[in-house]
Every structure is written in C-alpha cells, then in structure tokens.
Scaffold this motif. Structure first.
Motif, mmCIF file in Angstrom:
data_model
loop_
_atom_site.group_PDB
_atom_site.id
_atom_site.type_symbol
_atom_site.label_atom_id
_atom_site.label_comp_id
_atom_site.label_asym_id
_atom_site.label_seq_id
_atom_site.Cartn_x
_atom_site.Cartn_y
_atom_site.Cartn_z
ATOM 1 N N PRO A 57 14.144 29.978 60.353
ATOM 2 C CA PRO A 57 13.109 29.414 61.223
ATOM 3 C C PRO A 57 12.269 28.380 60.491
ATOM 4 C CG PRO A 57 12.533 31.641 60.529
ATOM 5 C CD PRO A 57 13.941 31.412 60.091
ATOM 6 N N LEU A 58 11.751 27.413 61.253
ATOM 7 C CA LEU A 58 11.022 26.296 60.677
ATOM 8 C C LEU A 58 9.509 26.520 60.716
ATOM 9 C CD1 LEU A 58 13.028 23.291 62.182
ATOM 10 C CD2 LEU A 58 13.480 24.585 60.088
ATOM 11 N N MET A 59 8.794 25.726 59.918
ATOM 12 C CA MET A 59 7.336 25.756 59.864
ATOM 13 C C MET A 59 6.829 24.338 59.630
ATOM 14 S SD MET A 59 4.826 27.584 57.024
ATOM 15 C CE MET A 59 4.774 29.237 57.687
ATOM 16 N N ALA A 60 5.777 23.949 60.353
ATOM 17 C CA ALA A 60 5.122 22.658 60.140
ATOM 18 C C ALA A 60 3.829 22.895 59.367
ATOM 19 C CB ALA A 60 4.827 21.982 61.473
ATOM 20 N N VAL A 61 3.591 22.054 58.361
ATOM 21 C CA VAL A 61 2.409 22.221 57.505
ATOM 22 C C VAL A 61 1.826 20.865 57.132
ATOM 23 C CG1 VAL A 61 3.288 24.378 56.499
ATOM 24 C CG2 VAL A 61 3.735 22.188 55.359
ATOM 25 N N ALA A 62 0.592 20.905 56.662
ATOM 26 C CA ALA A 62 -0.057 19.742 56.068
ATOM 27 C C ALA A 62 -1.195 20.255 55.201
ATOM 28 C CB ALA A 62 -0.577 18.789 57.142
ATOM 29 N N TRP A 107 12.744 15.648 64.873
ATOM 30 C CA TRP A 107 12.314 17.032 64.708
ATOM 31 C C TRP A 107 12.381 17.757 66.045
ATOM 32 C CZ3 TRP A 107 7.300 16.592 61.197
ATOM 33 C CH2 TRP A 107 7.683 16.107 59.942
ATOM 34 N N GLN A 108 12.972 18.940 66.019
ATOM 35 C CA GLN A 108 13.100 19.747 67.235
ATOM 36 C C GLN A 108 12.089 20.882 67.236
ATOM 37 O OE1 GLN A 108 17.097 21.102 68.008
ATOM 38 N NE2 GLN A 108 17.692 19.154 68.904
ATOM 39 N N PHE A 109 11.449 21.058 68.384
ATOM 40 C CA PHE A 109 10.483 22.127 68.588
ATOM 41 C C PHE A 109 10.883 22.943 69.810
ATOM 42 C CE2 PHE A 109 8.372 18.721 66.320
ATOM 43 C CZ PHE A 109 7.644 19.380 65.341
ATOM 44 N N GLU A 110 10.375 24.161 69.891
ATOM 45 C CA GLU A 110 10.682 25.048 71.012
ATOM 46 C C GLU A 110 9.399 25.686 71.520
ATOM 47 O OE1 GLU A 110 13.519 27.887 69.648
ATOM 48 O OE2 GLU A 110 14.944 26.383 68.932
ATOM 49 N N LEU A 118 0.161 13.429 51.670
ATOM 50 C CA LEU A 118 0.896 12.273 52.198
ATOM 51 C C LEU A 118 1.284 12.426 53.661
ATOM 52 C CD1 LEU A 118 3.237 11.089 49.313
ATOM 53 C CD2 LEU A 118 1.002 10.238 49.989
ATOM 54 N N GLY A 119 1.155 13.629 54.218
ATOM 55 C CA GLY A 119 1.502 13.765 55.621
ATOM 56 C C GLY A 119 1.900 15.166 56.010
ATOM 57 N N ILE A 120 2.560 15.253 57.161
ATOM 58 C CA ILE A 120 2.982 16.520 57.758
ATOM 59 C C ILE A 120 4.460 16.755 57.440
ATOM 60 C CG2 ILE A 120 3.357 17.739 59.947
ATOM 61 C CD1 ILE A 120 0.942 16.136 61.043
ATOM 62 N N ALA A 121 4.786 17.967 57.039
ATOM 63 C CA ALA A 121 6.173 18.322 56.725
ATOM 64 C C ALA A 121 6.652 19.420 57.662
ATOM 65 C CB ALA A 121 6.286 18.780 55.275
ATOM 66 N N TYR A 122 7.975 19.472 57.855
ATOM 67 C CA TYR A 122 8.570 20.435 58.799
ATOM 68 C C TYR A 122 9.925 20.854 58.236
ATOM 69 C CZ TYR A 122 9.805 22.266 63.500
ATOM 70 O OH TYR A 122 10.146 23.054 64.569
ATOM 71 N N MET A 123 9.993 22.039 57.682
ATOM 72 C CA MET A 123 11.207 22.549 57.053
ATOM 73 C C MET A 123 11.277 24.062 57.259
ATOM 74 S SD MET A 123 11.685 20.621 53.364
ATOM 75 C CE MET A 123 10.309 21.471 52.610
ATOM 76 N N PRO A 124 12.366 24.707 56.804
ATOM 77 C CA PRO A 124 12.411 26.171 56.844
ATOM 78 C C PRO A 124 11.173 26.772 56.184
ATOM 79 C CG PRO A 124 14.581 25.335 56.364
ATOM 80 C CD PRO A 124 13.665 24.144 56.359
ATOM 81 N N LYS A 125 10.592 27.762 56.842
ATOM 82 C CA LYS A 125 9.284 28.270 56.434
ATOM 83 C C LYS A 125 9.278 28.887 55.040
ATOM 84 C CE LYS A 125 7.729 31.860 58.641
ATOM 85 N NZ LYS A 125 7.350 32.781 59.729
ATOM 86 N N ILE A 126 10.435 29.360 54.571
ATOM 87 C CA ILE A 126 10.491 29.963 53.240
ATOM 88 C C ILE A 126 10.029 28.974 52.172
ATOM 89 C CG2 ILE A 126 12.896 29.310 52.819
ATOM 90 C CD1 ILE A 126 11.174 32.612 51.799
#
Length: 293
Positions: A162-167, A197-200, A230-238
């Motif tokens: 599962p993914l997570m978005a962070v900043a 980027w895909q969201f649900e 530098l910005g917002i990242a979106y990758m596997p939450k681990i």
C-alpha cells in the motif's frame, strides 16, 4: 523404463521453445536434448515438434502429448520435493536479481537467514532493475515490484505494498496541505517511478498527473528530498514509516491512498529450478505470509 526416456527433455523444449534454451535449463548439452527427443518421437512413431532453422513449435500431436506429460512431470516433481526438502543439503550458487529498497531492507535479510541455514550454499545477489534473461544470465529468480509484463514467466506475489503520501512540515507550511488528489497539480511533487499517481476513494480510482523538479528511481533519494522540503512524495508506505515516526515527514491525503502494487518473485519455470532455488522461493513466501506494512 525406456518408454519414459526423453519426456523431460521434450517438456523442456516445449516450454522453452528451443533446444538450446532447454539444454541450459537442464544443465546438459543441446545435442543430448535433441537426441533424446528424436528417440522419443521414433518410439511413438509421431512427430512432436515442428523444427525450422529459426524456431521450434509443437505439432498437433505434440501439443496433446505435452499436456499429458506436463501433469506427469509435475506430479513427479512434487513427490521429489516432498522427500528432498526434508533431507537435502543445499550447495552450489543461488543467483538472485533484486531491485528496490524493500528488497534491500527486508528480502535480503530473509535470504541471509536462509543462507545461514544452509552453510554449503553460496548466494549471489545482483541489484538491478533491468529485464532479466533467466537462461542467458543464469538467474534463478528475480525480486520485482509493481505491475509485471505478460511475459510468460511465473510470478509469485510476496505481498501487497500500500502507498502513502507525505511531505515535510516546512513544505506544507509554505505551500499548504492538499486535501484532494487533484490539488497536487499545484504542488511540487517528488517523482519516483512515474508521474501518474493513482489514488482510491470509496471504490473509485483516480489518476493524477503530477510534476516536480526532483525525480529519482531510488527510494532513499526520494525520502531525502522529502525531508529537505522539496515537495510531496508518494511511494509504498514502508519507505516512510521511520521518518513519519520521527516527525520528519507528515502523512497527507490519507483517505485517498491506493492499495498499491505487489512485490513479486519471478522465475522462468519452477519445473527446472534447482532445488536450492525452489526452497529459497518457498522460504520467502512463508516468511512474508501475513506480513503487513
């Protein structure tokens, strides 16, 4: 027992679509494979393979015979594995192609434990993300993340990612915190594998094309850029859990996080995997069973 000679070679040629590839899988010469298949065809009185200078394909009779032989070989292999897995002493070299931070930080430690259990085994791990030719490169299996091509290879899922978005808090303070995925178009986004980027949310999938001035296919580089605002990242939450726990990064858009893709074990054909590779695959599948990020 002569009636069974050549069946393994025939199945290998049928599945690899070539005598040379079959020979490499079986660890023998091309001439041996060709000779065994020719003798099998002679005993059966039927051509099983159509041969040209460029390709090998199954005849109609060969296809029907292959379907029957495949089940026989599978059953024999399962019987051998049940017996050998209890008493085998693994040796030789296990060759693995790996890619990604998850493989580096979680799969490799599991393989180290596996190697410790088999002191006569040598492990050779090549970190790269290129497409592997398992026969030519001598790779037993590969560890890959994401959507896989329909390549005819065997793919066993280790787990979902599962993914997570962070900043960083500083970035959000200066640029605001988005509350909906489409607002990312107005933000600097740190791009890893792609910029779509895909969201649900409530069963609906939404894709957003993002832009930014930092792009890397290395998770550590993405995390570092995120922590440097530098910005917002979106990758596997681990990848982000430690930084979030330490307060270096803040989760955002949580209701929209995607279930993501999976991490996979990929190999050419289990039937012709050496015992060391089959047991390593089974060990990893069991190790990550029920594992959650």
């Amino acid at each position: 027992m002569d009636n069974f000679e050549g069946i393994l070679e025939f199945v290998a040629v049928a599945e690899s679509q070539g005598f040379s590839a079959a020979a490499k899988q079986m660890g023998c010469s091309t001439s041996h494979v060709s000779r065994q298949v020719s003798r099998l065809e002679a005993r059966l009185g039927s051509a099983l393979l159509a041969r040209t200078t460029r390709s090998v394909s199954l005849t109609q009779a060969g296809l029907a015979y292959y379907k029957q032989c495949r089940d026989l070989v599978d059953g024999l292999q399962q019987a051998n594995e049940q017996l050998n897995s209890q008493q085998v002493q693994l040796n030789g070299t296990l060759r693995v192609s790996a890619a990604g931070t998850f493989a580096e930080e979680y799969v490799i430690p599991a393989l180290i434990t596996f190697a410790q259990q088999h002191p006569e085994l040598t492990v050779d791990i090549d970190f790269n993300s290129r497409k592997v030719n398992f026969v030519e490169d001598g790779i037993d299996f590969a560890i890959r993340y994401g959507k896989l091509e329909d390549s005819g290879l065997v793919a066993r899922k280790l787990l979902d990612r599962p993914l997570m978005a962070v900043a960083s808090a500083e970035y959000l303070q200066h640029h605001g915190s988005p509350t909906r995925p489409e607002q990312l178009k107005n933000h600097n986004c740190i791009i890893s594998n792609n910029n779509h980027w895909q969201f649900e949310h409530e069963g609906i999938t939404q894709e957003v094309k993002v832009n930014g001035r930092w792009k890397s296919n290395n998770a550590h580089a993405v995390i570092s850029a995120s922590k440097q605002h530098l910005g917002i990242a979106y990758m596997p939450k681990i990848n982000f859990l430690q930084s979030v726990k330490m307060g270096e990064l803040s989760p955002i858009l949580e209701p929209y996080w995607s279930r993501g893709s999976g991490s996979w074990l990929v190999y050419q054909n289990r039937r012709f995997l050496p015992m060391r590779a089959r047991l390593a695959v089974d060990y990893l599948l069991k190790h990550f069973e029920g594992w959650e990020e």
